[in-house]
Design an enzyme around this catalytic site. Sequence first.
Site, PDB file in Angstrom:
ATOM      1  N   ARG A 188      30.001  37.603  33.340  1.00  0.00           N
ATOM      2  CA  ARG A 188      30.413  36.675  34.418  1.00  0.00           C
ATOM      3  C   ARG A 188      31.211  37.380  35.524  1.00  0.00           C
ATOM      4  O   ARG A 188      32.143  36.806  36.093  1.00  0.00           O
ATOM      5  CB  ARG A 188      31.249  35.520  33.861  1.00  0.00           C
ATOM      6  N   SER A 237      31.992  26.135  32.818  1.00  0.00           N
ATOM      7  CA  SER A 237      32.878  26.777  31.837  1.00  0.00           C
ATOM      8  C   SER A 237      34.169  27.214  32.520  1.00  0.00           C
ATOM      9  O   SER A 237      34.133  27.944  33.506  1.00  0.00           O
ATOM     10  CB  SER A 237      32.196  28.001  31.231  1.00  0.00           C
ATOM     11  N   GLU A 307      37.263  31.669  34.065  1.00  0.00           N
ATOM     12  CA  GLU A 307      35.935  31.990  34.605  1.00  0.00           C
ATOM     13  C   GLU A 307      35.802  31.309  35.973  1.00  0.00           C
ATOM     14  O   GLU A 307      35.262  31.879  36.916  1.00  0.00           O
ATOM     15  CB  GLU A 307      34.837  31.488  33.662  1.00  0.00           C
TER      16      GLU A 307
HETATM   17  C1  LIG Z   1      27.686  21.389  34.494  1.00  0.00           C
HETATM   18  C2  LIG Z   1      27.809  22.877  34.743  1.00  0.00           C
HETATM   19  C3  LIG Z   1      27.207  23.760  33.867  1.00  0.00           C
HETATM   20  C4  LIG Z   1      27.307  25.156  34.094  1.00  0.00           C
HETATM   21  N1  LIG Z   1      26.721  26.023  33.216  1.00  0.00           N
HETATM   22  C5  LIG Z   1      26.772  27.344  33.448  1.00  0.00           C
HETATM   23  C6  LIG Z   1      26.117  28.267  32.563  1.00  0.00           C
HETATM   24  O1  LIG Z   1      25.485  27.909  31.598  1.00  0.00           O
HETATM   25  N2  LIG Z   1      26.212  29.593  32.839  1.00  0.00           N
HETATM   26  C7  LIG Z   1      26.889  30.064  33.913  1.00  0.00           C
HETATM   27  O2  LIG Z   1      26.908  31.279  34.128  1.00  0.00           O
HETATM   28  N3  LIG Z   1      27.528  29.216  34.749  1.00  0.00           N
HETATM   29  C8  LIG Z   1      27.486  27.876  34.550  1.00  0.00           C
HETATM   30  N4  LIG Z   1      28.127  27.022  35.397  1.00  0.00           N
HETATM   31  C9  LIG Z   1      28.923  27.567  36.494  1.00  0.00           C
HETATM   32  C10 LIG Z   1      28.181  27.762  37.814  1.00  0.00           C
HETATM   33  O3  LIG Z   1      27.046  26.920  37.885  1.00  0.00           O
HETATM   34  C11 LIG Z   1      27.760  29.220  38.018  1.00  0.00           C
HETATM   35  O4  LIG Z   1      28.886  30.078  38.028  1.00  0.00           O
HETATM   36  C12 LIG Z   1      26.977  29.440  39.309  1.00  0.00           C
HETATM   37  O5  LIG Z   1      26.566  30.783  39.360  1.00  0.00           O
HETATM   38  C13 LIG Z   1      27.814  29.114  40.543  1.00  0.00           C
HETATM   39  O6  LIG Z   1      26.934  29.052  41.634  1.00  0.00           O
HETATM   40  P1  LIG Z   1      27.336  28.386  43.013  1.00  0.00           P
HETATM   41  O7  LIG Z   1      26.262  28.772  43.939  1.00  0.00           O
HETATM   42  O8  LIG Z   1      27.611  26.916  42.859  1.00  0.00           O
HETATM   43  O9  LIG Z   1      28.668  29.148  43.381  1.00  0.00           O
HETATM   44  P2  LIG Z   1      30.087  28.554  43.773  1.00  0.00           P
HETATM   45  O10 LIG Z   1      30.647  27.781  42.620  1.00  0.00           O
HETATM   46  O11 LIG Z   1      29.989  27.868  45.084  1.00  0.00           O
HETATM   47  O12 LIG Z   1      30.915  29.906  43.940  1.00  0.00           O
HETATM   48  C14 LIG Z   1      31.197  30.724  42.813  1.00  0.00           C
HETATM   49  C15 LIG Z   1      31.521  32.130  43.315  1.00  0.00           C
HETATM   50  O13 LIG Z   1      30.348  32.699  43.864  1.00  0.00           O
HETATM   51  C16 LIG Z   1      30.569  33.089  45.224  1.00  0.00           C
HETATM   52  N5  LIG Z   1      29.334  32.849  45.975  1.00  0.00           N
HETATM   53  C17 LIG Z   1      28.623  31.701  46.100  1.00  0.00           C
HETATM   54  N6  LIG Z   1      27.557  31.887  46.899  1.00  0.00           N
HETATM   55  C18 LIG Z   1      27.595  33.189  47.291  1.00  0.00           C
HETATM   56  C19 LIG Z   1      26.786  33.985  48.161  1.00  0.00           C
HETATM   57  N7  LIG Z   1      25.698  33.503  48.781  1.00  0.00           N
HETATM   58  N8  LIG Z   1      27.142  35.264  48.342  1.00  0.00           N
HETATM   59  C20 LIG Z   1      28.240  35.791  47.760  1.00  0.00           C
HETATM   60  N9  LIG Z   1      29.040  35.090  46.928  1.00  0.00           N
HETATM   61  C21 LIG Z   1      28.726  33.802  46.694  1.00  0.00           C
HETATM   62  C22 LIG Z   1      31.711  32.216  45.703  1.00  0.00           C
HETATM   63  O14 LIG Z   1      32.404  32.812  46.786  1.00  0.00           O
HETATM   64  C23 LIG Z   1      32.562  32.144  44.450  1.00  0.00           C
HETATM   65  O15 LIG Z   1      33.332  33.310  44.293  1.00  0.00           O
HETATM   66  C24 LIG Z   1      28.034  25.633  35.199  1.00  0.00           C
HETATM   67  C25 LIG Z   1      28.633  24.715  36.087  1.00  0.00           C
HETATM   68  C26 LIG Z   1      28.519  23.359  35.867  1.00  0.00           C
HETATM   69  C27 LIG Z   1      29.174  22.406  36.841  1.00  0.00           C
END
Ligand SMILES: Cc1cc2nc3c(=O)[nH]c(=O)nc-3n(C[C@H](O)[C@H](O)[C@H](O)COP(=O)(O)OP(=O)(O)OC[C@H]3O[C@@H](n4cnc5c(N)ncnc54)[C@H](O)[C@@H]3O)c2cc1C
Length: 314
Positions: A188, A237, A307
């Site tokens: 992660r 998480s 995380e």
């Molecule tokens: C119900 C639920 C279940 C989940 N299950 C999992 C799972 O099984 N496994 C898992 O790994 N995660 C899980 N997550 C967490 C999350 O979905 C992941 O971490 C996902 O990768 C976040 O993506 P996001 O685009 O929403 O990023 P955000 O939450 O918007 O941002 C997270 C980080 O990524 C950075 N970021 C976002 N977009 C970019 C970009 N284009 N360029 C550079 N940096 C960027 C942001 O600046 C921040 O630091 C879950 C979340 C929820 C709500």
Amino acid sequence: MTVQPHRSMPISTGMAADLGRAIPDARGKLTANAPLAPLVWFKSGGAAEWLFEPKDVVDLQAFLRDLDPQMPVMALGLGSNLIVRDGGVAGVVIRLGKAFAKVERSDEVTLGCGGGASGILVSSTARDAGIAGLEFLRSIPGTVGGFVRMNGGAYGSEVKDILVDCDVVLRSGEVKTLPVAALGYTYRHSELPEGAIVVAARFRGRPGEPAAVQVEMDRISASREASQPLRSKTGGSTFKNPEGRKAWKLVDAAGCRGLALGGAQVSEKHTNFLINTGNATSAEIEALGEEVRRRVKETQGVELEWEIQRVGRS
Ligand SMILES: Cc1cc2nc3c(=O)[nH]c(=O)nc-3n(C[C@H](O)[C@H](O)[C@H](O)COP(=O)(O)OP(=O)(O)OC[C@H]3O[C@@H](n4cnc5c(N)ncnc54)[C@H](O)[C@@H]3O)c2cc1C
């Protein structure tokens, strides 16, 4: 050319100190003092000093090149792993819209994905193209940019296993292609350069039968539905699994299942999820997380590491 926030734009007191900071003009959408709560899963937190939704990569490049180097920049995906603190985020928050949400097959087993494409779109395009190995993205509610940054993973796979390379726009405005080996992936975590925006990524799977890929996607969805509070305001998480341990088990063993603080609660369904039961502030959600960490340390002797990314000012 630069623009200043103008008077008709809503202004919160938390942002007052930053008003007047110049910002380059752009073809995309620029909003001063933009509320971020509606854009993140927790539905809490303050505003971005500026929210920028670039029209395309060239627009993003020009904007970053012309932006005062002192201005902080952060990317926002679906906000599914994020606590935005109540005082808001200084500088520019960059959100990739439709122009960055395309997914296309580039060879037999490889997809070229825009940084703003969702996990659902990537996995279903892989299925239609007869590519297996990307099914796990079906269950992670984020964008390609967030997956690459967070090394998102589930069901035994993570982004580092499927990523070939990604295109980033650096804080300077320069575009660079980074191979997976340059991202220093661990659990992660990536070593994506500070302020870099992932605008595209190539994911490689293996040949698969669409029907079999669908079966695996359905299995993953059903398993998710049964074990996680998917319809809640949450951040996924909360803590990383410590080496060889499960964070949810440690939280449960520390007696934190259902623990509440204001409008924030440790999920009864999955103890590594915090939920906003109504109108929680980000301060309540973060303080509850810290209380869980304290209790786990005290009773289980383990220091949990966040995380969820926590950004902005309290
Ligand atoms: C119900 C639920 C279940 C989940 N299950 C999992 C799972 O099984 N496994 C898992 O790994 N995660 C899980 N997550 C967490 C999350 O979905 C992941 O971490 C996902 O990768 C976040 O993506 P996001 O685009 O929403 O990023 P955000 O939450 O918007 O941002 C997270 C980080 O990524 C950075 N970021 C976002 N977009 C970019 C970009 N284009 N360029 C550079 N940096 C960027 C942001 O600046 C921040 O630091 C879950 C979340 C929820 C709500």
